[in-house]
Design a protein around this motif. Structure first.
Motif, PDB file in Angstrom:
ATOM      1  N   UNK A  34       4.356   3.158   9.070  1.00 40.65           N
ATOM      2  CA  UNK A  34       3.127   2.525   8.983  1.00 40.65           C
ATOM      3  C   UNK A  34       2.010   3.382   8.368  1.00 40.65           C
ATOM      4  N   UNK A  35       1.228   3.162   7.623  1.00 40.86           N
ATOM      5  CA  UNK A  35       0.396   4.075   7.116  1.00 40.86           C
ATOM      6  C   UNK A  35      -0.913   3.323   6.109  1.00 40.86           C
ATOM      7  N   UNK A  36      -1.954   4.169   5.713  1.00 41.36           N
ATOM      8  CA  UNK A  36      -2.922   3.384   5.093  1.00 41.36           C
ATOM      9  C   UNK A  36      -3.171   4.352   4.015  1.00 41.36           C
ATOM     10  N   UNK A  37      -3.311   3.863   2.904  1.00 39.83           N
ATOM     11  CA  UNK A  37      -3.533   4.686   1.562  1.00 39.83           C
ATOM     12  C   UNK A  37      -4.870   4.281   1.015  1.00 39.83           C
ATOM     13  N   UNK A  38      -5.755   5.174   0.865  1.00 41.62           N
ATOM     14  CA  UNK A  38      -6.958   4.983   0.065  1.00 41.62           C
ATOM     15  C   UNK A  38      -6.825   5.487  -1.268  1.00 41.62           C
ATOM     16  N   UNK A  39      -6.896   4.698  -2.264  1.00 42.15           N
ATOM     17  CA  UNK A  39      -6.595   5.075  -3.665  1.00 42.15           C
ATOM     18  C   UNK A  39      -8.101   5.300  -4.540  1.00 42.15           C
ATOM     19  N   UNK A  40      -8.053   6.289  -5.307  1.00 39.37           N
ATOM     20  CA  UNK A  40      -9.080   6.608  -6.321  1.00 39.37           C
ATOM     21  C   UNK A  40     -10.062   5.740  -6.693  1.00 39.37           C
ATOM     22  N   UNK A  41      -9.634   4.424  -6.963  1.00 38.72           N
ATOM     23  CA  UNK A  41     -10.380   3.282  -7.591  1.00 38.72           C
ATOM     24  C   UNK A  41     -10.978   2.352  -6.236  1.00 38.72           C
ATOM     25  N   UNK A  42     -10.927   2.744  -5.162  1.00 38.48           N
ATOM     26  CA  UNK A  42     -11.324   2.177  -4.009  1.00 38.48           C
ATOM     27  C   UNK A  42     -10.527   1.273  -3.348  1.00 38.48           C
ATOM     28  N   UNK A  43      -9.142   1.074  -4.271  1.00 37.14           N
ATOM     29  CA  UNK A  43      -8.255   0.030  -3.344  1.00 37.14           C
ATOM     30  C   UNK A  43      -7.870   0.514  -2.067  1.00 37.14           C
ATOM     31  N   UNK A  44      -7.312  -0.361  -1.617  1.00 36.34           N
ATOM     32  CA  UNK A  44      -6.699   0.170   0.060  1.00 36.34           C
ATOM     33  C   UNK A  44      -5.465  -0.656   0.396  1.00 36.34           C
ATOM     34  N   UNK A  45      -4.415   0.148   0.726  1.00 35.06           N
ATOM     35  CA  UNK A  45      -3.193  -0.535   1.152  1.00 35.06           C
ATOM     36  C   UNK A  45      -2.910  -0.069   2.495  1.00 35.06           C
ATOM     37  N   UNK A  46      -2.630  -0.976   3.328  1.00 34.16           N
ATOM     38  CA  UNK A  46      -2.224  -0.677   4.723  1.00 34.16           C
ATOM     39  C   UNK A  46      -0.945  -1.773   5.253  1.00 34.16           C
ATOM     40  N   UNK A  47      -0.028  -0.628   5.538  1.00 37.45           N
ATOM     41  CA  UNK A  47       1.343  -1.467   5.933  1.00 37.45           C
ATOM     42  C   UNK A  47       2.330  -0.597   5.927  1.00 37.45           C
ATOM     43  N   UNK A  48       3.416  -0.860   5.744  1.00 35.28           N
ATOM     44  CA  UNK A  48       4.881  -0.249   5.804  1.00 35.28           C
ATOM     45  C   UNK A  48       5.106   0.576   4.632  1.00 35.28           C
ATOM     46  N   UNK A  49       5.699   1.429   4.669  1.00 39.14           N
ATOM     47  CA  UNK A  49       6.298   2.620   3.657  1.00 39.14           C
ATOM     48  C   UNK A  49       7.273   2.965   3.832  1.00 39.14           C
ATOM     49  N   UNK A  50       8.282   3.404   2.811  1.00 39.70           N
ATOM     50  CA  UNK A  50       9.727   3.776   2.905  1.00 39.70           C
ATOM     51  C   UNK A  50       9.890   4.678   1.521  1.00 39.70           C
ATOM     52  N   UNK A  51      10.213   5.971   1.756  1.00 38.18           N
ATOM     53  CA  UNK A  51      10.811   6.554   0.393  1.00 38.18           C
ATOM     54  C   UNK A  51       9.678   6.883  -0.304  1.00 38.18           C
ATOM     55  N   UNK A  52       8.347   6.910   0.406  1.00 41.01           N
ATOM     56  CA  UNK A  52       7.144   7.226  -0.451  1.00 41.01           C
ATOM     57  C   UNK A  52       6.637   6.052  -1.196  1.00 41.01           C
TER      58      UNK A  52
END
Length: 334
Positions: free
Chosen positions: A102-120
């Motif tokens: 589980x992780x949260x990514x803050x993109x440079x354009x302001x978008x946000x993804x929060x959820x599951x990750x696998x193999x990057x």
């Protein structure tokens, strides 16, 4: 850049192997708290174990990227935060130098993804929020693309259905805040291709989803009592098949017993009892070999949101084009 690549580069540069200040073990390996400056200009400050980064630490790249988190045997493993040179940031789990869990990514354009990750990449259940419109996708992901059941939530309506290869496909419905929902399905349509000449290879077909509108109905909101009754009914339905099978078997035995005069009541009883019983129950001291060089120069692609620009008010009355996504922006580094 991989560990092997870093080692080869350091060997080509000559005998300089960086600087280190901190604890060592009886074998003169870096051990405990320490601070190192690598030949390529990167620095690490944190815990070591037998010559390898192991435990909590901070790795700073000369291009401005940095990782703050846990290490196991020179690899990012556990919980950590990676800040990329372009300003994007990931906070969450790591496994063998890859974003995982589980992780949260803050993109440079302001978008946000929060959820599951696998193999990057995004993989599993997650929510992607598009900063430009506020639209959210809530659902399943597979290898970085929307795949499976999901909801695309806009300001005053949402689409509920199945996604294939990052696009809505098949049966679904639009649910509007005014109290109605439109059922229909997305049909794949092959888009016309430009004539590129005989010398060029034949381009792959560009399939886009087209909305085929169906019936418009009122939204039925279930009460708590209805939800409880539905749950009880579902649980009851799961138990009924086994009971029904047993009852049918007993009824069949009774019928056979009436047709055959030689079947005695005691035998039928024994058969019933028998049926009832049958129910199932490191790195060396002289070298620092960072595994993060490639990590510092790569950031995941952020999908841009095109779905929110659809004609919201016309979806309940006419067919509409399927939302298509724009080219993903890359959060690239130096």
């Amino acid at each position: 850049m991989s560990d092997i690549g870093s080692e080869e580069m350091e060997e080509d540069q000559g005998p300089y192997l960086g600087e280190y200040e901190g604890g060592r073990n009886e074998n003169e390996e870096r051990h405990g708290q320490g601070k190192a400056t690598l030949p390529n200009g990167d620095t690490y400050e944190g815990m070591y174990d037998c010559g390898k980064r192991h435990g909590q630490g901070v790795y700073r790249f000369k291009n401005g990227a940095r990782y703050i988190g846990e290490y196991i045997k020179n690899k990012k493993h556990g919980q950590g935060t990676f800040i990329y040179p372009d300003g994007s940031k990931y906070e969450g789990g790591w496994v063998d130098d890859q974003r995982c869990g589980f992780g949260k990514y803050y993109y440079v354009n302001g978008d946000i993804y929060e959820g599951d990750w696998q193999n990057h990449v995004r993989h599993g259940q997650g929510t992607y929020t598009y900063a430009a419109t506020g639209t959210k996708y809530v659902g399943r992901w597979q290898n970085g693309k929307r795949e499976g059941h999901g909801e695309l939530v806009h300001t005053n309506h949402k689409y509920v259905g199945v996604f294939r290869d990052d696009k809505p496909m098949g049966k679904g419905k639009y649910v509007f805040d005014i109290g109605c929902e439109q059922h229909g399905e997305y049909i794949p349509v092959e888009q016309e291709k430009e004539d590129k000449g005989a010398e060029d290879e034949e381009a792959s077909a560009n399939i886009i989803p087209k909305w085929k509108a169906g019936q418009v109905t009122a939204i039925h909101l279930q009460t708590e009592e209805e939800d409880e009754e539905a749950a009880k009914e579902e649980a009851s339905n799961q138990e009924q098949p086994a009971e029904a099978t047993e009852g049918e078997a007993q009824q069949q035995e009774a019928t056979e017993g009436g047709q055959q005069e030689e079947t005695k009541p005691e035998e039928a009883q024994q058969e019933g009892e028998a049926e009832g019983e049958a129910k199932p129950e490191g790195e060396e001291v002289k070298e620092e070999t960072p595994a993060e060089t490639q990590e510092a120069t790569e950031a995941p692609e952020a999908p841009t949101e095109g779905e929110a620009t659809e004609q919201v008010s016309e979806e309940a009355a006419q067919q509409e084009e399927a939302p298509t996504e724009q080219t993903e922006q890359e959060a690239s580094a130096e």
